[in-house]
Design a protein around this motif. Sequence first.
Motif, PDB file in Angstrom:
ATOM      1  N   PHE A 222      -1.234  -8.688  -1.489  1.00 57.84           N
ATOM      2  CA  PHE A 222      -1.634  -7.684  -0.518  1.00 57.84           C
ATOM      3  C   PHE A 222      -1.598  -6.322  -1.195  1.00 57.84           C
ATOM      4  O   PHE A 222      -0.603  -5.968  -1.822  1.00 57.84           O
ATOM      5  CB  PHE A 222      -0.687  -7.687   0.684  1.00 57.84           C
ATOM      6  CG  PHE A 222      -0.708  -8.971   1.444  1.00 57.84           C
ATOM      7  CD1 PHE A 222      -1.767  -9.269   2.294  1.00 57.84           C
ATOM      8  CD2 PHE A 222       0.315  -9.896   1.310  1.00 57.84           C
ATOM      9  CE1 PHE A 222      -1.790 -10.453   2.997  1.00 57.84           C
ATOM     10  CE2 PHE A 222       0.288 -11.085   2.009  1.00 57.84           C
ATOM     11  CZ  PHE A 222      -0.778 -11.373   2.861  1.00 57.84           C
ATOM     12  N   PRO A 223      -2.664  -5.527  -1.068  1.00 57.61           N
ATOM     13  CA  PRO A 223      -2.650  -4.183  -1.663  1.00 57.61           C
ATOM     14  C   PRO A 223      -1.675  -3.285  -0.905  1.00 57.61           C
ATOM     15  O   PRO A 223      -1.338  -3.549   0.237  1.00 57.61           O
ATOM     16  CB  PRO A 223      -4.097  -3.701  -1.497  1.00 57.61           C
ATOM     17  CG  PRO A 223      -4.631  -4.500  -0.363  1.00 57.61           C
ATOM     18  CD  PRO A 223      -3.906  -5.823  -0.387  1.00 57.61           C
ATOM     19  N   PRO A 224      -1.213  -2.216  -1.552  1.00 60.66           N
ATOM     20  CA  PRO A 224      -0.301  -1.305  -0.858  1.00 60.66           C
ATOM     21  C   PRO A 224      -1.024  -0.599   0.284  1.00 60.66           C
ATOM     22  O   PRO A 224      -2.250  -0.497   0.289  1.00 60.66           O
ATOM     23  CB  PRO A 224       0.127  -0.316  -1.943  1.00 60.66           C
ATOM     24  CG  PRO A 224      -0.921  -0.409  -2.978  1.00 60.66           C
ATOM     25  CD  PRO A 224      -1.492  -1.781  -2.904  1.00 60.66           C
ATOM     26  N   PRO A 225      -0.283  -0.082   1.238  1.00 60.96           N
ATOM     27  CA  PRO A 225      -0.924   0.644   2.336  1.00 60.96           C
ATOM     28  C   PRO A 225      -1.679   1.858   1.803  1.00 60.96           C
ATOM     29  O   PRO A 225      -1.301   2.440   0.782  1.00 60.96           O
ATOM     30  CB  PRO A 225       0.241   1.083   3.222  1.00 60.96           C
ATOM     31  CG  PRO A 225       1.455   0.453   2.684  1.00 60.96           C
ATOM     32  CD  PRO A 225       1.146  -0.161   1.374  1.00 60.96           C
ATOM     33  N   PRO A 226      -2.757   2.270   2.476  1.00 67.03           N
ATOM     34  CA  PRO A 226      -3.579   3.375   1.952  1.00 67.03           C
ATOM     35  C   PRO A 226      -2.849   4.713   1.893  1.00 67.03           C
ATOM     36  O   PRO A 226      -3.189   5.557   1.077  1.00 67.03           O
ATOM     37  CB  PRO A 226      -4.771   3.435   2.918  1.00 67.03           C
ATOM     38  CG  PRO A 226      -4.357   2.680   4.115  1.00 67.03           C
ATOM     39  CD  PRO A 226      -3.282   1.722   3.700  1.00 67.03           C
ATOM     40  N   ASP A 227      -1.844   4.943   2.712  1.00 68.62           N
ATOM     41  CA  ASP A 227      -1.163   6.237   2.716  1.00 68.62           C
ATOM     42  C   ASP A 227       0.048   6.267   1.796  1.00 68.62           C
ATOM     43  O   ASP A 227       0.807   7.231   1.797  1.00 68.62           O
ATOM     44  CB  ASP A 227      -0.761   6.603   4.146  1.00 68.62           C
ATOM     45  CG  ASP A 227       0.146   5.554   4.771  1.00 68.62           C
ATOM     46  OD1 ASP A 227       0.264   4.449   4.196  1.00 68.62           O
ATOM     47  OD2 ASP A 227       0.742   5.840   5.822  1.00 68.62           O
ATOM     48  N   MET A 228       0.249   5.251   0.978  1.00 69.20           N
ATOM     49  CA  MET A 228       1.396   5.202   0.076  1.00 69.20           C
ATOM     50  C   MET A 228       1.122   6.083  -1.151  1.00 69.20           C
ATOM     51  O   MET A 228       0.067   5.960  -1.775  1.00 69.20           O
ATOM     52  CB  MET A 228       1.663   3.768  -0.362  1.00 69.20           C
ATOM     53  CG  MET A 228       2.876   3.603  -1.215  1.00 69.20           C
ATOM     54  SD  MET A 228       3.130   1.840  -1.504  1.00 69.20           S
ATOM     55  CE  MET A 228       4.838   1.852  -1.850  1.00 69.20           C
ATOM     56  N   PRO A 229       2.033   7.006  -1.499  1.00 70.32           N
ATOM     57  CA  PRO A 229       1.789   7.875  -2.659  1.00 70.32           C
ATOM     58  C   PRO A 229       1.870   7.082  -3.960  1.00 70.32           C
ATOM     59  O   PRO A 229       2.538   6.059  -4.054  1.00 70.32           O
ATOM     60  CB  PRO A 229       2.914   8.908  -2.583  1.00 70.32           C
ATOM     61  CG  PRO A 229       3.979   8.266  -1.771  1.00 70.32           C
ATOM     62  CD  PRO A 229       3.296   7.313  -0.833  1.00 70.32           C
TER      63      PRO A 229
END
Length: 133
Positions: free
Chosen positions: A102-109
């Motif tokens: 699963f890719p990281p969430p889009p708002d993760m720095p």
Amino acid sequence: MLQILTILMSVFLLNACSTMPSGPSVLVLPGIGKNFDQFHNDDLVCRQLSHTQITTSRQQPDSKEDAQQDYDINYIQCMYGKGHRIPVPDELMYNSRLEEWFPPPPDMPAPPQAAGPEPSLNSLPAKAAKARK
């Protein structure tokens, strides 16, 4: 006759309370490069060790199942330590491949970047050798 009957009853009752396993309930395979004679000798040693571990334990097992589990654990450790193979169910095996990614969430720095590349372990002796010259 009554005395013989009393003795037999006591033997049967004591046998019913016995929690000593008669042998391992797990599969162990010969190790790579081990012949059957080595496997058989190690099996006998590990059975004796497992039996001794259970009989000399300060805490007696509560049931036959607990005694069998303790016996099997001692037996597996002994046989594995002697280089034999222990089959493991698939659900206990560590799978190095990720089944799902699963890719990281889009708002993760983004992770912080290092100032420069870290020196590798292979390059450290070469730099130390150049510094000595």
